[in-house]
Write a protein that holds these residues in place. Structure first.
Motif, PDB file in Angstrom:
ATOM      1  N   ARG A  63     -10.771  -9.381  -6.101  1.00 13.41           N
ATOM      2  CA  ARG A  63     -12.104  -8.911  -6.499  1.00 13.41           C
ATOM      3  C   ARG A  63     -12.028  -7.420  -6.831  1.00 13.41           C
ATOM      4  O   ARG A  63     -11.415  -6.634  -6.115  1.00 13.41           O
ATOM      5  N   ASP A  64     -12.644  -7.035  -7.937  1.00 11.29           N
ATOM      6  CA  ASP A  64     -12.608  -5.644  -8.391  1.00 11.29           C
ATOM      7  C   ASP A  64     -13.753  -4.878  -7.736  1.00 11.29           C
ATOM      8  O   ASP A  64     -14.754  -4.548  -8.370  1.00 11.29           O
ATOM      9  N   TRP A  65     -13.585  -4.573  -6.451  1.00 10.46           N
ATOM     10  CA  TRP A  65     -14.632  -3.870  -5.720  1.00 10.46           C
ATOM     11  C   TRP A  65     -14.828  -2.462  -6.275  1.00 10.46           C
ATOM     12  O   TRP A  65     -13.867  -1.785  -6.645  1.00 10.46           O
ATOM     13  N   THR A  66     -16.076  -2.011  -6.328  1.00  8.67           N
ATOM     14  CA  THR A  66     -16.343  -0.605  -6.635  1.00  8.67           C
ATOM     15  C   THR A  66     -15.748   0.237  -5.516  1.00  8.67           C
ATOM     16  O   THR A  66     -15.912  -0.076  -4.338  1.00  8.67           O
ATOM     17  N   ARG A  67     -15.064   1.350  -5.876  1.00  8.03           N
ATOM     18  CA  ARG A  67     -14.331   2.101  -4.854  1.00  8.03           C
ATOM     19  C   ARG A  67     -13.870   3.424  -5.432  1.00  8.03           C
ATOM     20  O   ARG A  67     -14.060   3.687  -6.630  1.00  8.03           O
ATOM     21  N   PHE A  68     -13.239   4.221  -4.583  1.00 10.14           N
ATOM     22  CA  PHE A  68     -12.412   5.297  -5.110  1.00 10.14           C
ATOM     23  C   PHE A  68     -10.970   5.007  -4.734  1.00 10.14           C
ATOM     24  O   PHE A  68     -10.685   4.341  -3.740  1.00 10.14           O
ATOM     25  N   SER A  69     -10.071   5.483  -5.578  1.00  8.35           N
ATOM     26  CA  SER A  69      -8.653   5.171  -5.416  1.00  8.35           C
ATOM     27  C   SER A  69      -7.877   6.432  -5.052  1.00  8.35           C
ATOM     28  O   SER A  69      -8.098   7.496  -5.637  1.00  8.35           O
ATOM     29  N   LEU A  70      -6.980   6.317  -4.082  1.00  4.61           N
ATOM     30  CA  LEU A  70      -6.168   7.454  -3.650  1.00  4.61           C
ATOM     31  C   LEU A  70      -5.031   7.688  -4.640  1.00  4.61           C
ATOM     32  O   LEU A  70      -4.360   6.734  -5.049  1.00  4.61           O
ATOM     33  N   PRO A  71      -4.798   8.930  -5.026  1.00  4.67           N
ATOM     34  CA  PRO A  71      -3.662   9.241  -5.906  1.00  4.67           C
ATOM     35  C   PRO A  71      -2.378   9.283  -5.087  1.00  4.67           C
ATOM     36  O   PRO A  71      -1.793  10.350  -4.861  1.00  4.67           O
ATOM     37  N   ARG A  72      -1.907   8.132  -4.639  1.00  2.89           N
ATOM     38  CA  ARG A  72      -0.847   8.095  -3.623  1.00  2.89           C
ATOM     39  C   ARG A  72       0.468   8.699  -4.112  1.00  2.89           C
ATOM     40  O   ARG A  72       1.086   9.500  -3.412  1.00  2.89           O
ATOM     41  N   ALA A  73       0.918   8.305  -5.297  1.00  2.00           N
ATOM     42  CA  ALA A  73       2.176   8.863  -5.804  1.00  2.00           C
ATOM     43  C   ALA A  73       2.052  10.372  -6.016  1.00  2.00           C
ATOM     44  O   ALA A  73       2.980  11.135  -5.715  1.00  2.00           O
ATOM     45  N   GLN A  74       0.897  10.805  -6.517  1.00  3.42           N
ATOM     46  CA  GLN A  74       0.685  12.242  -6.728  1.00  3.42           C
ATOM     47  C   GLN A  74       0.692  12.997  -5.405  1.00  3.42           C
ATOM     48  O   GLN A  74       1.280  14.078  -5.288  1.00  3.42           O
ATOM     49  N   MET A  75       0.031  12.448  -4.385  1.00  2.00           N
ATOM     50  CA  MET A  75       0.014  13.092  -3.069  1.00  2.00           C
ATOM     51  C   MET A  75       1.435  13.266  -2.532  1.00  2.00           C
ATOM     52  O   MET A  75       1.795  14.330  -2.017  1.00  2.00           O
ATOM     53  N   ALA A  76       2.231  12.203  -2.647  1.00  5.41           N
ATOM     54  CA  ALA A  76       3.603  12.255  -2.131  1.00  5.41           C
ATOM     55  C   ALA A  76       4.439  13.264  -2.901  1.00  5.41           C
ATOM     56  O   ALA A  76       5.213  14.034  -2.316  1.00  5.41           O
ATOM     57  N   GLY A  77       4.287  13.282  -4.240  1.00  2.99           N
ATOM     58  CA  GLY A  77       5.020  14.249  -5.040  1.00  2.99           C
ATOM     59  C   GLY A  77       4.624  15.677  -4.712  1.00  2.99           C
ATOM     60  O   GLY A  77       5.479  16.572  -4.616  1.00  2.99           O
ATOM     61  N   GLU A  78       3.321  15.914  -4.520  1.00  2.00           N
ATOM     62  CA  GLU A  78       2.852  17.247  -4.135  1.00  2.00           C
ATOM     63  C   GLU A  78       3.411  17.647  -2.775  1.00  2.00           C
ATOM     64  O   GLU A  78       3.746  18.816  -2.552  1.00  2.00           O
ATOM     65  N   ALA A  79       3.520  16.687  -1.864  1.00  2.00           N
ATOM     66  CA  ALA A  79       4.075  16.995  -0.543  1.00  2.00           C
ATOM     67  C   ALA A  79       5.514  17.488  -0.656  1.00  2.00           C
ATOM     68  O   ALA A  79       5.924  18.435   0.026  1.00  2.00           O
ATOM     69  N   PHE A 120       0.822  -1.212   0.000  1.00  2.00           N
ATOM     70  CA  PHE A 120       0.000   0.000   0.000  1.00  2.00           C
ATOM     71  C   PHE A 120       0.854   1.259   0.000  1.00  2.00           C
ATOM     72  O   PHE A 120       0.521   2.255  -0.653  1.00  2.00           O
ATOM     73  N   TYR A 121       1.974   1.242   0.723  1.00  2.00           N
ATOM     74  CA  TYR A 121       2.792   2.438   0.862  1.00  2.00           C
ATOM     75  C   TYR A 121       3.771   2.640  -0.289  1.00  2.00           C
ATOM     76  O   TYR A 121       4.379   3.705  -0.393  1.00  2.00           O
ATOM     77  N   TYR A 122       3.924   1.650  -1.128  1.00  3.01           N
ATOM     78  CA  TYR A 122       4.933   1.754  -2.187  1.00  3.01           C
ATOM     79  C   TYR A 122       4.741   2.991  -3.067  1.00  3.01           C
ATOM     80  O   TYR A 122       5.716   3.706  -3.339  1.00  3.01           O
ATOM     81  N   PRO A 123       3.532   3.313  -3.538  1.00  2.00           N
ATOM     82  CA  PRO A 123       3.390   4.514  -4.383  1.00  2.00           C
ATOM     83  C   PRO A 123       3.766   5.803  -3.653  1.00  2.00           C
ATOM     84  O   PRO A 123       4.281   6.740  -4.276  1.00  2.00           O
ATOM     85  N   PHE A 124       3.506   5.877  -2.335  1.00  2.00           N
ATOM     86  CA  PHE A 124       3.936   7.059  -1.586  1.00  2.00           C
ATOM     87  C   PHE A 124       5.451   7.198  -1.624  1.00  2.00           C
ATOM     88  O   PHE A 124       5.993   8.279  -1.886  1.00  2.00           O
ATOM     89  N   LEU A 125       6.142   6.112  -1.343  1.00  2.00           N
ATOM     90  CA  LEU A 125       7.607   6.151  -1.333  1.00  2.00           C
ATOM     91  C   LEU A 125       8.155   6.479  -2.717  1.00  2.00           C
ATOM     92  O   LEU A 125       9.102   7.264  -2.859  1.00  2.00           O
ATOM     93  N   LEU A 126       7.536   5.897  -3.742  1.00  2.00           N
ATOM     94  CA  LEU A 126       7.969   6.167  -5.106  1.00  2.00           C
ATOM     95  C   LEU A 126       7.761   7.638  -5.458  1.00  2.00           C
ATOM     96  O   LEU A 126       8.631   8.286  -6.055  1.00  2.00           O
ATOM     97  N   GLY A 127       6.599   8.193  -5.075  1.00  2.00           N
ATOM     98  CA  GLY A 127       6.315   9.597  -5.372  1.00  2.00           C
ATOM     99  C   GLY A 127       7.282  10.545  -4.696  1.00  2.00           C
ATOM    100  O   GLY A 127       7.734  11.530  -5.292  1.00  2.00           O
ATOM    101  N   VAL A 128       7.627  10.251  -3.432  1.00  2.00           N
ATOM    102  CA  VAL A 128       8.596  11.083  -2.715  1.00  2.00           C
ATOM    103  C   VAL A 128       9.955  11.010  -3.380  1.00  2.00           C
ATOM    104  O   VAL A 128      10.614  12.028  -3.617  1.00  2.00           O
ATOM    105  N   GLU A 129      10.390   9.797  -3.694  1.00  2.00           N
ATOM    106  CA  GLU A 129      11.725   9.629  -4.281  1.00  2.00           C
ATOM    107  C   GLU A 129      11.831  10.343  -5.628  1.00  2.00           C
ATOM    108  O   GLU A 129      12.805  11.074  -5.895  1.00  2.00           O
TER     109      GLU A 129
END
Length: 384
Positions: free
Chosen positions: A320-336, A89-98
């Motif tokens: 299972r492809d649950w209906t959901r919304f997805s967090l823009p994790r890499a984008q959030m980290a890059g914006e930070a 789950f945290y991988y996109p955050f770390l990728l976005g920061v890096e």
């Protein structure tokens, strides 16, 4: 030939002697932050000049004298988030920061050492990578702010120490949190997912499909993301002209308690036709949902529609492809990172709060109201 004698490293005592001030004064100047404002400007410059001449922490001295920087940004995590694979789950955050740190021309320093044992002075019950108790982490381990090695820091994690965030605000240490976080005695900078709008949009989609009895299964903790989701749920109902029924706002301390029997009772006794679920940070809830989907007692969406208020952890295309919304994790980290660099560029930085839209994922677990939904008979109180 005898080896050359190794030169002794300079100390703060050496700087104090060279500058003609006390060692306490040197410590205040070198440490920086709000406390150094107590020192007169001529004294501060004399200390920094002595530090530079003696080669003590030359990068810090040069930065303070010349308005330069270490060109180091930190990433601090309040719990273990280092990915075991790319589906973490945290991988996109770390990728976005890096990626954004490199784009900004900085090096990245990861702060990940443990602090006190789990349960000691806990403010949030930090968990390890597998969801069990892990060591508490502390920015101020040993009594000092370890993040000051970097020019500023991106902070990440669910189980925060609020008192440490307050201390960073008081010190004027530049940092940006990934996710909305608040403290009672100050204002901090953050980049957060827009849970309010995303949740309201899911409610609107369910209402469009004819759903009027929508149960919101929230996390038991009263965190900012949970409060935002609940606000979105209530806003979505209001926009659709649906009155809020407080018996349809519930929580489960243990996600494993979400059984087919429990959901069938909600359908039969509360008359619900749709369920909104806040994902947990581990796989217990999605595991319970997978078990539910594997039974014949409740089918999604034939018997009840189900949508997740965020990404399930460790999701794979085979899940299972649950209906959901997805967090823009890499984008959030890059914006930070971008917000942090902007704060560093400002003479008197003001806290900034930025929200980033989430993406709707249609999935396969939401559909129209069943042809003959169960009649609502009441009988259960909130929080069951």
């Amino acid at each position: 030939m005898a080896p050359p004698e190794r030169r002794r490293r300079s100390t703060q005592r050496d700087i104090a002697r060279r500058a003609g001030v006390s060692q306490a004064t040197v410590s205040l100047v070198i440490s920086g932050g709000a406390a150094s404002a107590q020192i007169a400007e001529p004294t501060r410059r004399a200390v920094l000049a002595a530090a530079e001449e003696l080669g003590y922490a030359a990068n810090v001295a040069a930065r303070s004298l010349k308005g330069g920087r270490n060109r180091l940004l930190g990433l601090y995590t309040f719990e273990s988030v280092f990915p075991t694979d790319q589906r973490d789950f945290y991988y996109p955050f770390l990728l976005g920061v890096e990626e954004e740190t490199a784009r900004q021309g900085y090096d990245l320093l990861l702060f990940c050492s443990g602090g006190s044992p789990a349960g000691a002075a806990s403010t949030g019950g930090a968990t390890g990578a597998a969801g069990g108790p892990g060591p508490e982490r502390s920015i101020y381990a040993g009594g000092t702010n370890r993040l000051k090695i970097a020019d500023g820091c991106v902070l990440l994690g669910r189980n925060v120490r609020r008192e440490e965030l307050s201390a960073l605000v008081r010190e004027d240490f530049p940092f940006v949190f990934v996710g909305r976080r608040e403290v009672d005695d100050g204002e901090l900078s953050y980049v957060a997912a827009d849970y309010v709008s995303a949740t309201a949009a899911l409610v609107a989609e369910l209402a469009r499909l004819g759903h009027r009895r929508i149960l919101y299964l929230r996390a038991p903790e009263d965190s900012e993301p949970t409060r935002d989701r609940e606000e979105g749920y209530r806003r979505g109902l209001a926009d659709a002209g649906i009155a809020v029924d407080e018996t349809l706002v519930r929580s489960l301390p243990d996600p494993a308690d979400l059984t087919a029997e429990r959901l069938a009772r909600w359908i039969e006794e509360l008359g619900i036709t749709a369920l909104l679920v806040e994902p947990t940070e581990d796989d217990r809830l999605t595991g319970a949902l997978a078990t539910l989907a594997g039974t014949a007692r409740v089918r999604f969406p034939q018997d009840c529609s189900l949508a997740l208020l965020g990404d399930p952890p460790s999701w794979t295309p085979q899940s299972r492809d649950w209906t959901r919304f997805s967090l823009p994790r890499a984008q959030m980290a890059g914006e930070a990172v971008r917000v942090l660099v902007e704060l560093l560029d400002q003479e008197t930085p003001e806290p900034r709060q930025l929200t980033v839209p989430c993406a709707f994922v249609a999935g396969d677990s939401v559909g129209p109201v069943p042809a003959a939904p169960a009649a609502h008979t009441g009988g259960w109180g909130p929080g069951t």
